[in-house]
Design a protein around this motif. Structure first.
Motif, mmCIF file in Angstrom:
data_model
loop_
_atom_site.group_PDB
_atom_site.id
_atom_site.type_symbol
_atom_site.label_atom_id
_atom_site.label_comp_id
_atom_site.label_asym_id
_atom_site.label_seq_id
_atom_site.Cartn_x
_atom_site.Cartn_y
_atom_site.Cartn_z
ATOM 1 N N GLU A 145 1.850 -4.758 -8.940
ATOM 2 C CA GLU A 145 3.108 -4.715 -9.708
ATOM 3 C C GLU A 145 4.333 -4.713 -8.785
ATOM 4 O O GLU A 145 5.357 -5.308 -9.095
ATOM 5 C CB GLU A 145 3.121 -3.493 -10.639
ATOM 6 N N ALA A 146 4.196 -4.076 -7.643
ATOM 7 C CA ALA A 146 5.300 -4.078 -6.680
ATOM 8 C C ALA A 146 5.400 -5.436 -5.981
ATOM 9 O O ALA A 146 6.502 -5.887 -5.636
ATOM 10 C CB ALA A 146 5.097 -2.969 -5.657
ATOM 11 N N ALA A 147 4.251 -6.087 -5.800
ATOM 12 C CA ALA A 147 4.242 -7.354 -5.055
ATOM 13 C C ALA A 147 4.755 -8.521 -5.895
ATOM 14 O O ALA A 147 5.453 -9.400 -5.380
ATOM 15 C CB ALA A 147 2.823 -7.657 -4.561
ATOM 16 N N VAL A 155 0.871 -1.187 0.000
ATOM 17 C CA VAL A 155 0.000 0.000 0.000
ATOM 18 C C VAL A 155 0.905 1.233 0.000
ATOM 19 O O VAL A 155 2.135 1.121 0.023
ATOM 20 C CB VAL A 155 -0.957 -0.002 1.220
ATOM 21 N N SER A 156 0.284 2.401 -0.003
ATOM 22 C CA SER A 156 1.084 3.617 -0.042
ATOM 23 C C SER A 156 1.847 3.801 1.272
ATOM 24 O O SER A 156 1.243 3.789 2.352
ATOM 25 C CB SER A 156 0.159 4.812 -0.269
ATOM 26 N N LEU A 214 -1.214 -7.994 0.962
ATOM 27 C CA LEU A 214 -2.342 -7.158 0.554
ATOM 28 C C LEU A 214 -1.949 -6.275 -0.629
ATOM 29 O O LEU A 214 -0.843 -5.714 -0.639
ATOM 30 C CB LEU A 214 -2.764 -6.241 1.718
ATOM 31 N N VAL A 215 -2.854 -6.152 -1.593
ATOM 32 C CA VAL A 215 -2.621 -5.238 -2.726
ATOM 33 C C VAL A 215 -3.915 -4.467 -3.006
ATOM 34 O O VAL A 215 -4.927 -5.066 -3.330
ATOM 35 C CB VAL A 215 -2.157 -5.993 -3.997
ATOM 36 N N PRO A 216 -3.893 -3.140 -2.906
ATOM 37 C CA PRO A 216 -5.138 -2.387 -3.104
ATOM 38 C C PRO A 216 -5.409 -2.015 -4.565
ATOM 39 O O PRO A 216 -6.520 -1.622 -4.901
ATOM 40 C CB PRO A 216 -4.884 -1.102 -2.294
ATOM 41 N N ASN A 217 -4.388 -2.121 -5.408
ATOM 42 C CA ASN A 217 -4.537 -1.636 -6.795
ATOM 43 C C ASN A 217 -3.417 -2.239 -7.651
ATOM 44 O O ASN A 217 -2.578 -2.996 -7.151
ATOM 45 C CB ASN A 217 -4.484 -0.093 -6.820
ATOM 46 N N MET A 218 -3.393 -1.862 -8.935
ATOM 47 C CA MET A 218 -2.376 -2.423 -9.843
ATOM 48 C C MET A 218 -0.967 -2.052 -9.407
ATOM 49 O O MET A 218 -0.036 -2.836 -9.537
ATOM 50 C CB MET A 218 -2.633 -1.960 -11.287
ATOM 51 N N LYS A 219 -0.822 -0.823 -8.913
ATOM 52 C CA LYS A 219 0.512 -0.405 -8.459
ATOM 53 C C LYS A 219 1.019 -1.351 -7.358
ATOM 54 O O LYS A 219 2.186 -1.754 -7.355
ATOM 55 C CB LYS A 219 0.456 1.037 -7.953
ATOM 56 N N PRO A 279 -8.702 -5.425 -12.615
ATOM 57 C CA PRO A 279 -7.456 -5.809 -13.310
ATOM 58 C C PRO A 279 -6.451 -6.498 -12.390
ATOM 59 O O PRO A 279 -5.629 -7.298 -12.847
ATOM 60 C CB PRO A 279 -6.903 -4.465 -13.814
ATOM 61 N N VAL A 280 -6.524 -6.202 -11.091
ATOM 62 C CA VAL A 280 -5.620 -6.847 -10.125
ATOM 63 C C VAL A 280 -5.904 -8.351 -10.097
ATOM 64 O O VAL A 280 -4.990 -9.183 -10.157
ATOM 65 C CB VAL A 280 -5.789 -6.239 -8.709
ATOM 66 N N VAL A 281 -7.197 -8.687 -10.033
ATOM 67 C CA VAL A 281 -7.590 -10.103 -9.973
ATOM 68 C C VAL A 281 -7.162 -10.810 -11.260
ATOM 69 O O VAL A 281 -6.559 -11.890 -11.220
ATOM 70 C CB VAL A 281 -9.124 -10.239 -9.766
ATOM 71 N N ALA A 282 -7.419 -10.153 -12.408
ATOM 72 C CA ALA A 282 -7.075 -10.777 -13.691
ATOM 73 C C ALA A 282 -5.567 -10.990 -13.794
ATOM 74 O O ALA A 282 -5.107 -12.076 -14.175
ATOM 75 C CB ALA A 282 -7.581 -9.905 -14.844
#
Ligand code: HMG
Ligand code: MG
Length: 301
Positions: free
Chosen positions: A87-89, A50-51, A79-84, A125-128
């Protein structure tokens, strides 16, 4: 009839430590994960992408992941809240990722800075992309039993998000009581809505223990056949966006209860208590876990 076996996901390194104001070193975080796996935990939520402006404590996410001495039989999630975040994970090779939404609009706004509908569009898009990388995706639905900003949350509101998560292909549905206000009958009503859309083995409970109801809520879920629960070593934690909410139910307390019910967890309670003592000492306070404290007291000659 209760399930014979329960899977515990220890979320302590993530949910437990994200709220800590004091610095917790990367080495302590890594050591905590090692101690949890040594105790027999096979699912560990390690960190979040996250941020770092929003949650500074998780800023060393990639370092923690790369510091792990991994066991093949352990699943490490982030945990990942978004594509950013995803991509980091991805380069840190998690075994699964967790998207986290909320059953309450107000909490969604405060926690992830967008409403429920928009959060789902961010997760899509995160799930995909996670599935393209052969990763399982768990979904957490915060404030399923109550919201610090909105107040009461109905089972209909929970089911709405369950269906939205299902619609974008989220594999697992975690029903979360962020502020610990749920009581057994209301928890069962929320869980019933999750079970309308997900099979028993893909539904889990995540109970913060703010009002001391978490073990009763887990028992109520066991009676429905639910056999996956999040818990936090030493009862650490809380959510930075849910003021006053205390940690998750302590893993030691859950294991003590399940041992007493002859439900298998694969976790060695003594080693687990040591892990709780280790992180509590690092934080400079006694474990919140009642069972942890009692078992430590018994050891004193
Ligand atoms: P935002 O400000 O809306 O995002 O935050 P944005 O896309 O507008 O980007 C703003 C800045 O954040 C940009 O940086 C982005 O690069 C950066 P700048 O250009 O200003 O320097 N950014 C990121 N940086 C690192 N990783 C990212 C990322 N995304 C954007 N993934 C965001 C949206 C979700 C990122 C933000 O609100 C956030 O990080 N929130 C923290 C939420 C959180 O971690 N909450 C606690 C965990 S959830 C929980 O505890 C509940 C749970 O336990 C269940 C329960 O108990 O209920 C799971
Ligand atoms: Mg939580």
């Amino acid at each position: 009839m209760l399930p014979n076996r329960v899977t515990i996901v220890d979320v302590g390194p993530r949910d437990g430590l994200q709220n800590e104001k004091q610095t917790v070193s990367t080495a302590h975080k890594v050591e905590l994960v090692h101690r949890l796996q040594a105790a027999g935990l096979r699912e560990i939520e390690v960190t979040s992408f996250v941020s770092p402006k929003w949650v500074p404590q998780m800023a060393d996410n990639a370092k923690v992941m790369s510091g792990l001495r991994r066991q093949a039989n352990v699943r490490y999630s982030v945990l990942v809240p978004n594509m950013k975040g995803l991509e980091a994970a991805l380069p840190t090779e998690p075994d699964e990722v967790v998207v986290f939404g909320a059953a309450s609009e107000a909490f969604s706004q405060r926690n992830i800075n967008c409403g429920i509908a928009e959060s789902i569009e961010r997760f899509r898009p995160v799930v995909a992309a996670a599935h393209d990388s052969n990763l399982k995706v768990r979904g957490a639905i915060s404030c399923s039993l109550g919201c610090p900003y909105q107040g009461a949350v109905s089972p209909d509101e929970v089911e709405r998000v369950v269906m939205l998560m299902k619609g974008i292909g989220v594999d697992h549905c975690g029903v979360a009581d962020t502020i610990g206000v749920g009581t057994p009958k209301r928890v069962q009503a929320a869980m019933e809505r999750a079970l309308k859309h997900y099979p028993l083995h893909e539904v889990s409970g995540h109970f913060h223990d703010t009002y001391g109801q978490a073990l009763a809520n887990i028992y109520a879920c066991l009676a429905m056949g639910i056999h996956t629960f999040d818990a936090s070593i030493a009862g650490l934690g809380g959510c930075p966006y849910a003021k006053g909410a205390t940690g998750n139910v302590a893993t030691e307390d859950v294991v003590f209860m399940l041992n007493g019910l002859d439900v298998e967890t694969g976790v060695d309670l003594d080693t687990l208590v040591d892990a709780g003592a280790f992180i509590s000492e690092a934080l400079g306070r006694p474990p919140v876990s009642r069972a942890g404290k009692a078992l430590l007291a018994k050891r004193v000659p």
